[in-house]
Motif scaffolding. Structure first.
Motif, PDB file in Angstrom:
ATOM      1  N   LEU A  84       0.832  -1.243  -0.066  1.00 24.68           N
ATOM      2  CA  LEU A  84      -0.099   0.047  -0.044  1.00 24.68           C
ATOM      3  C   LEU A  84       1.018   1.282   0.087  1.00 24.68           C
ATOM      4  CD1 LEU A  84      -2.735  -1.469   2.612  1.00 24.68           C
ATOM      5  CD2 LEU A  84      -3.177  -0.516   0.282  1.00 24.68           C
ATOM      6  N   SER A  85       1.921   1.071  -0.521  1.00 20.56           N
ATOM      7  CA  SER A  85       2.852   2.156  -0.212  1.00 20.56           C
ATOM      8  C   SER A  85       2.430   3.439  -1.185  1.00 20.56           C
ATOM      9  CB  SER A  85       4.489   1.799  -0.737  1.00 20.56           C
ATOM     10  OG  SER A  85       5.053   0.696   0.019  1.00 20.56           O
ATOM     11  N   SER A  86       2.883   4.622  -0.946  1.00 16.79           N
ATOM     12  CA  SER A  86       2.473   5.822  -1.501  1.00 16.79           C
ATOM     13  C   SER A  86       1.245   6.035  -1.798  1.00 16.79           C
ATOM     14  CB  SER A  86       3.432   5.801  -2.919  1.00 16.79           C
ATOM     15  OG  SER A  86       4.788   5.959  -2.610  1.00 16.79           O
ATOM     16  N   ASN A  87       0.377   5.797  -0.932  1.00 19.27           N
ATOM     17  CA  ASN A  87      -1.038   6.130  -0.837  1.00 19.27           C
ATOM     18  C   ASN A  87      -1.483   7.038   0.370  1.00 19.27           C
ATOM     19  OD1 ASN A  87      -3.007   4.691  -2.832  1.00 19.27           O
ATOM     20  ND2 ASN A  87      -1.513   3.032  -2.093  1.00 19.27           N
ATOM     21  N   PRO A  88      -2.600   7.707   0.206  1.00 19.36           N
ATOM     22  CA  PRO A  88      -2.668   8.943   1.406  1.00 19.36           C
ATOM     23  C   PRO A  88      -3.672   8.308   2.476  1.00 19.36           C
ATOM     24  CG  PRO A  88      -4.065   9.230  -0.497  1.00 19.36           C
ATOM     25  CD  PRO A  88      -3.372   8.340  -0.959  1.00 19.36           C
ATOM     26  N   LEU A  89      -3.166   7.046   3.211  1.00 21.54           N
ATOM     27  CA  LEU A  89      -3.813   6.480   4.116  1.00 21.54           C
ATOM     28  C   LEU A  89      -4.035   7.466   5.305  1.00 21.54           C
ATOM     29  CD1 LEU A  89      -2.074   3.093   3.766  1.00 21.54           C
ATOM     30  CD2 LEU A  89      -4.251   3.734   3.089  1.00 21.54           C
ATOM     31  N   LEU A  90      -5.144   7.294   5.779  1.00 25.84           N
ATOM     32  CA  LEU A  90      -5.400   7.918   7.137  1.00 25.84           C
ATOM     33  C   LEU A  90      -5.090   7.344   8.368  1.00 25.84           C
ATOM     34  CD1 LEU A  90      -8.808   9.493   6.076  1.00 25.84           C
ATOM     35  CD2 LEU A  90      -6.707  10.577   5.987  1.00 25.84           C
ATOM     36  N   LEU A  91      -5.124   5.944   8.205  1.00 30.65           N
ATOM     37  CA  LEU A  91      -4.762   5.307   9.470  1.00 30.65           C
ATOM     38  C   LEU A  91      -4.775   3.704   9.148  1.00 30.65           C
ATOM     39  CD1 LEU A  91      -7.692   3.856  10.495  1.00 30.65           C
ATOM     40  CD2 LEU A  91      -7.947   6.147  11.419  1.00 30.65           C
ATOM     41  N   ILE A  92      -4.218   2.901  10.235  1.00 27.72           N
ATOM     42  CA  ILE A  92      -4.336   1.374   9.899  1.00 27.72           C
ATOM     43  C   ILE A  92      -5.015   0.807  11.083  1.00 27.72           C
ATOM     44  CG2 ILE A  92      -3.303  -0.781  10.098  1.00 27.72           C
ATOM     45  CD1 ILE A  92      -2.519   0.725   7.545  1.00 27.72           C
ATOM     46  N   SER A  93      -6.293   0.472  10.761  1.00 29.38           N
ATOM     47  CA  SER A  93      -7.271   0.261  11.927  1.00 29.38           C
ATOM     48  C   SER A  93      -6.663  -1.226  12.765  1.00 29.38           C
ATOM     49  CB  SER A  93      -8.835  -0.464  11.401  1.00 29.38           C
ATOM     50  OG  SER A  93      -9.335  -0.760  12.382  1.00 29.38           O
ATOM     51  N   SER A  94      -6.656  -0.996  14.150  1.00 28.05           N
ATOM     52  CA  SER A  94      -6.036  -2.323  14.973  1.00 28.05           C
ATOM     53  C   SER A  94      -7.145  -3.349  14.945  1.00 28.05           C
ATOM     54  CB  SER A  94      -5.988  -1.566  16.156  1.00 28.05           C
ATOM     55  OG  SER A  94      -4.989  -0.549  16.341  1.00 28.05           O
ATOM     56  N   ASN A  95      -8.426  -2.777  14.638  1.00 23.04           N
ATOM     57  CA  ASN A  95      -9.623  -4.016  14.657  1.00 23.04           C
ATOM     58  C   ASN A  95      -9.309  -4.872  13.630  1.00 23.04           C
ATOM     59  OD1 ASN A  95     -10.500  -3.336  17.127  1.00 23.04           O
ATOM     60  ND2 ASN A  95     -12.104  -1.673  16.313  1.00 23.04           N
ATOM     61  N   LEU A  96      -9.268  -3.975  12.325  1.00 20.93           N
ATOM     62  CA  LEU A  96      -8.802  -4.764  11.011  1.00 20.93           C
ATOM     63  C   LEU A  96      -7.655  -5.667  11.193  1.00 20.93           C
ATOM     64  CD1 LEU A  96      -9.384  -5.493   8.064  1.00 20.93           C
ATOM     65  CD2 LEU A  96      -7.929  -3.223   7.546  1.00 20.93           C
ATOM     66  N   MET A  97      -6.688  -5.150  11.648  1.00 22.45           N
ATOM     67  CA  MET A  97      -5.225  -6.032  11.778  1.00 22.45           C
ATOM     68  C   MET A  97      -5.910  -7.320  12.692  1.00 22.45           C
ATOM     69  SD  MET A  97      -3.560  -4.610   9.745  1.00 22.45           S
ATOM     70  CE  MET A  97      -2.203  -5.669   9.949  1.00 22.45           C
ATOM     71  N   MET A  98      -6.469  -7.085  13.645  1.00 25.06           N
ATOM     72  CA  MET A  98      -6.799  -8.170  14.558  1.00 25.06           C
ATOM     73  C   MET A  98      -7.889  -9.374  13.881  1.00 25.06           C
ATOM     74  SD  MET A  98      -7.230  -6.292  18.155  1.00 25.06           S
ATOM     75  CE  MET A  98      -7.543  -7.926  19.208  1.00 25.06           C
ATOM     76  N   HIS A  99      -8.676  -8.738  12.804  1.00 24.23           N
ATOM     77  CA  HIS A  99      -9.581  -9.674  12.379  1.00 24.23           C
ATOM     78  C   HIS A  99      -8.675 -10.531  11.155  1.00 24.23           C
ATOM     79  CE1 HIS A  99     -13.286 -10.795  10.475  1.00 24.23           C
ATOM     80  NE2 HIS A  99     -12.838 -10.064   9.323  1.00 24.23           N
ATOM     81  N   LEU A 100      -7.789  -9.522  10.551  1.00 24.51           N
ATOM     82  CA  LEU A 100      -6.992 -10.546   9.740  1.00 24.51           C
ATOM     83  C   LEU A 100      -6.231 -11.497  10.345  1.00 24.51           C
ATOM     84  CD1 LEU A 100      -5.424  -7.479   7.522  1.00 24.51           C
ATOM     85  CD2 LEU A 100      -7.289  -9.112   6.911  1.00 24.51           C
ATOM     86  N   SER A 101      -5.813 -11.504  11.634  1.00 21.84           N
ATOM     87  CA  SER A 101      -5.064 -12.489  12.155  1.00 21.84           C
ATOM     88  C   SER A 101      -5.974 -13.799  12.111  1.00 21.84           C
ATOM     89  CB  SER A 101      -4.809 -12.215  13.656  1.00 21.84           C
ATOM     90  OG  SER A 101      -4.049 -11.163  13.763  1.00 21.84           O
ATOM     91  N   ILE A 102      -7.166 -13.554  12.130  1.00 24.03           N
ATOM     92  CA  ILE A 102      -8.100 -14.895  12.197  1.00 24.03           C
ATOM     93  C   ILE A 102      -8.521 -15.398  10.724  1.00 24.03           C
ATOM     94  CG2 ILE A 102     -10.521 -15.855  12.679  1.00 24.03           C
ATOM     95  CD1 ILE A 102     -10.546 -13.591  15.066  1.00 24.03           C
ATOM     96  N   THR A 103      -8.731 -14.241   9.808  1.00 19.67           N
ATOM     97  CA  THR A 103      -9.440 -14.561   8.641  1.00 19.67           C
ATOM     98  C   THR A 103      -8.145 -14.850   7.437  1.00 19.67           C
ATOM     99  OG1 THR A 103      -9.380 -12.231   8.005  1.00 19.67           O
ATOM    100  CG2 THR A 103     -11.401 -13.273   8.855  1.00 19.67           C
ATOM    101  N   ASN A 104      -7.184 -14.052   7.804  1.00 22.17           N
ATOM    102  CA  ASN A 104      -5.996 -14.087   6.838  1.00 22.17           C
ATOM    103  C   ASN A 104      -4.577 -14.576   7.407  1.00 22.17           C
ATOM    104  OD1 ASN A 104      -8.019 -12.212   5.697  1.00 22.17           O
ATOM    105  ND2 ASN A 104      -6.708 -12.139   3.907  1.00 22.17           N
ATOM    106  N   PRO A 105      -4.255 -15.602   8.160  1.00 31.31           N
ATOM    107  CA  PRO A 105      -3.164 -15.869   8.884  1.00 31.31           C
ATOM    108  C   PRO A 105      -2.066 -15.846   8.084  1.00 31.31           C
ATOM    109  CG  PRO A 105      -4.467 -17.575   8.690  1.00 31.31           C
ATOM    110  CD  PRO A 105      -5.349 -16.646   8.327  1.00 31.31           C
ATOM    111  N   SER A 106      -2.232 -16.162   6.664  1.00 30.41           N
ATOM    112  CA  SER A 106      -1.053 -16.219   5.899  1.00 30.41           C
ATOM    113  C   SER A 106      -0.515 -14.938   5.434  1.00 30.41           C
ATOM    114  CB  SER A 106      -1.312 -16.929   4.522  1.00 30.41           C
ATOM    115  OG  SER A 106      -2.443 -16.273   3.789  1.00 30.41           O
ATOM    116  N   LEU A 107      -1.097 -13.768   5.807  1.00 32.56           N
ATOM    117  CA  LEU A 107      -0.569 -12.482   5.216  1.00 32.56           C
ATOM    118  C   LEU A 107       0.633 -11.946   6.237  1.00 32.56           C
ATOM    119  CD1 LEU A 107      -0.989  -9.571   3.962  1.00 32.56           C
ATOM    120  CD2 LEU A 107      -2.607  -9.046   5.544  1.00 32.56           C
ATOM    121  N   CYS A 108       1.696 -11.954   5.884  1.00 32.23           N
ATOM    122  CA  CYS A 108       2.772 -11.551   6.491  1.00 32.23           C
ATOM    123  C   CYS A 108       3.643 -10.695   6.003  1.00 32.23           C
ATOM    124  CB  CYS A 108       3.810 -13.074   6.643  1.00 32.23           C
ATOM    125  SG  CYS A 108       4.512 -13.538   5.078  1.00 32.23           S
ATOM    126  N   ILE A 109       3.164 -10.177   5.001  1.00 32.91           N
ATOM    127  CA  ILE A 109       4.439  -9.021   4.646  1.00 32.91           C
ATOM    128  C   ILE A 109       3.499  -7.471   4.200  1.00 32.91           C
ATOM    129  CG2 ILE A 109       5.886  -8.050   2.801  1.00 32.91           C
ATOM    130  CD1 ILE A 109       6.867 -10.735   2.330  1.00 32.91           C
TER     131      ILE A 109
END
Length: 239
Positions: free
Chosen positions: A94-119
């Protein structure tokens, strides 16, 4: 970089990168014309960089075999929750996008739904450090051209961390929680000292070039597995 985290076999790449200087007439194509999951082969790598995207088309989330998704250099302000619909996603850029924030809730959700996401690549986004990184093991947040202050981080899963050219002046004591880190890059900052990082027993490579050190930090001498140390372009006059 992050090569040691990638266990990819040779896989098909669908590259939808456009050079606007030569193909301006194609920049207005609808994404349904570009991505039709019913007709597409099994796509594992998708490059949508530099397309001026504000919102991801729903067709992207139907490519459930995606392993690598490059969304760099667009106009995204939020990471869509539908990313969780890509169960095999390994790397998200997601480099060089005008992101506002990274949701902690989303990251925790990804721990369950996308355990393969590592980079996760967030270079040039100018957002604060996420407090929760979920399954992420490789994090790149370089080239953030605002004053960058690291707050307490929960990064115990991180194996590779890149924080290059962020004007970082100091690191928090919580930096020693990176107990699984193997590679850390902190080049092109304004560091004069390090907190005690003797607990980083798995650290193999540490890059601190182009900072403001005048002496070698003592805690580095206690890192028994450290094989590569770069202190070039500092102000160290004697060893």
């Amino acid at each position: 970089s992050f090569d040691h985290l990638k266990l990819l076999k040779k896989t098909p790449l669908w590259d939808l990168f456009y050079d606007y200087t030569e193909k301006d007439n194609k920049s207005r194509l609808s994404f349904y014309d570009l991505i039709n999951p019913m007709d597409a082969p099994i796509i594992t790598e998708l490059n949508l960089s530099e397309l001026g995207i504000f919102n991801l088309p729903k067709e992207v989330f139907e490519l459930r075999d995606l392993i690598t998704l490059d969304l760099s250099r667009n106009n995204l302000t939020l990471i869509p929750w539908k990313i969780a619909q890509l169960p095999h996603l390994l790397e998200l850029n997601l480099s060089s996008n005008p992101l506002l924030l990274i949701s902690s809730n989303l990251m925790m959700h990804l721990s369950i739904t996308n355990p393969s996401l590592c980079i996760l690549r967030l270079d040039g986004t100018n957002i604060p450090y996420p407090s929760e990184m979920g399954p992420i093991r490789g994090l790149s947040m370089s080239r953030n051209h605002v004053y960058f202050k690291i707050t307490d981080m929960k990064l115990s899963n991180i194996e590779e961390l890149e924080l290059i050219n962020n004007s970082i002046e100091s690191l928090p004591d919580s930096f020693d929680s990176l107990v699984n880190a193997k590679i850390i890059s902190l080049d092109l900052n304004q560091l004069k000292m390090l907190p005690n990082i003797s607990s980083l027993e798995n650290l193999v490579e540490l890059s601190l070039s182009h900072n403001m050190f005048v002496e070698i930090p003592e805690s580095l001498l206690q890192l028994q597995n450290l094989a590569k140390l770069d202190l070039s372009f500092n102000q160290i006059e004697s060893i």
